[in-house]
Design a protein around this motif. Structure first.
Motif, short mmCIF file in Angstrom:
data_model
loop_
_atom_site.label_atom_id
_atom_site.label_comp_id
_atom_site.label_asym_id
_atom_site.label_seq_id
_atom_site.Cartn_x
_atom_site.Cartn_y
_atom_site.Cartn_z
N ASN A 124 31.83 34.95 33.83
CA ASN A 124 32.66 34.54 32.70
C ASN A 124 33.60 35.67 32.26
N SER A 125 33.12 36.90 32.34
CA SER A 125 33.96 38.04 31.98
C SER A 125 35.15 38.14 32.92
N GLU A 126 34.92 37.93 34.21
CA GLU A 126 36.01 37.96 35.19
C GLU A 126 36.96 36.79 34.98
N LEU A 127 36.41 35.63 34.61
CA LEU A 127 37.24 34.45 34.35
C LEU A 127 38.16 34.70 33.16
N LEU A 128 37.65 35.36 32.13
CA LEU A 128 38.48 35.69 30.96
C LEU A 128 39.62 36.62 31.37
N SER A 153 28.58 36.13 43.82
CA SER A 153 29.49 36.57 44.87
C SER A 153 30.28 37.80 44.42
N ASP A 154 30.86 38.45 45.39
CA ASP A 154 31.81 39.52 45.10
C ASP A 154 33.01 38.89 44.40
N HIS A 155 33.38 39.41 43.23
CA HIS A 155 34.43 38.79 42.44
C HIS A 155 35.83 39.09 42.97
#
Length: 261
Positions: free
Chosen positions: A203-207, A152-154
């Protein structure tokens, strides 16, 4: 008016004396400067200025280290006072009895987009996830969700998660929040589940989100990857989403050795 020879000599003497005085003054200052035992006195510091304080460009400072580094292993009893929020991928921790089942808030309906609208029945009470966590009064909460959102679009993806974090921090400030990275999937499951490259991007966006909200981030993904960046077939069950029993044991060990101080 004529200036006689004697007056000329007096003027020359005065000028030479001034030059000599200036030279001697500089020499004395230089000696004090070069002495190794020169001491700065309190009188010299009477007019000191205030220290310069660095201000974070976004007006916030983070007190957490992410991803959470390895530390001393905690006893298994640690799990009695923490809750887990997730879906099938996380449920194996309780299915194989590494974590008490009563502390698992599990539903395949939970996604980042609807995190606050999902209603769960916990201890006989139906409520939203934030209320359930606050009511349990646990010392920590672990969250692993998002497999259906990796493509999805983050932008705006974590808005509901942000509301959850704000609610818990406001009403249960002593509860540590751990956001767990998504696990990799086997190569054969990428087309049906999610591509590992998309999982890595998520995961990068979650970080980034964890750093923004000053909460913990657990990088459980990296340790389960093979040399090709995917979950080895030998580590996964047939559906490609759940781990095999011994791998859930490894996941449990990772959690117990990565607890923030």
């Amino acid at each position: 008016m004529m200036i006689n020879q004697k007056e000329k000599k007096k003027a020359k003497f005065r000028f030479s004396f001034i030059l000599l005085f200036i030279f001697a003054s500089f020499a004395v200052c230089f000696v004090f400067y070069m002495k190794e035992d020169f001491v700065v006195t309190s009188e010299m510091l009477d007019n000191t200025t205030d220290a310069v304080v660095y201000v974070d460009p976004v007006g916030q400072s983070s007190s957490v280290i992410n991803p959470v580094p390895a530390g001393e292993r905690q006893d298994d009893s640690y799990y009695k006072d923490v809750a887990f929020i997730g879906n099938r991928a996380l449920a194996g921790l309780a299915d194989y009895e590494y974590v008490p089942s009563g502390n698992m808030l599990i539903s395949d309906a939970i996604t980042p987009e609807n995190f606050n609208s999902v209603i769960l029945s916990v201890d006989g009470v139906e409520s939203g996830i934030a209320d359930a966590v606050i009511r349990k009064n646990v010392s920590g909460v672990y969250i692993m969700i998002g497999m259906g959102s990796v493509t999805s679009d983050h932008s705006g993806l974590f808005d509901e998660m942000e509301a959850f974090v704000d609610a818990v921090v406001s009403q249960a400030p002593d509860t540590e929040i751990y956001l767990m990275s998504l696990l990799p999937v086997p190569a054969g499951s990428e087309s049906s589940v999610a591509y590992n490259s998309d999982i890595d991007a998520y995961n990068s966006e979650l970080l980034k989100f964890a750093n923004k909200k000053n909460v913990r981030y657990l990088d459980v993904n990296t340790g389960f990857k093979g040399n090709d960046g995917k979950l080895p077939d030998s580590a996964a069950e047939a559906n490609g989403v759940r781990l095999k029993k011994e791998k859930y044991g490894e996941l449990s060990e990772y959690i117990l050795t990565h607890i923030a101080n």
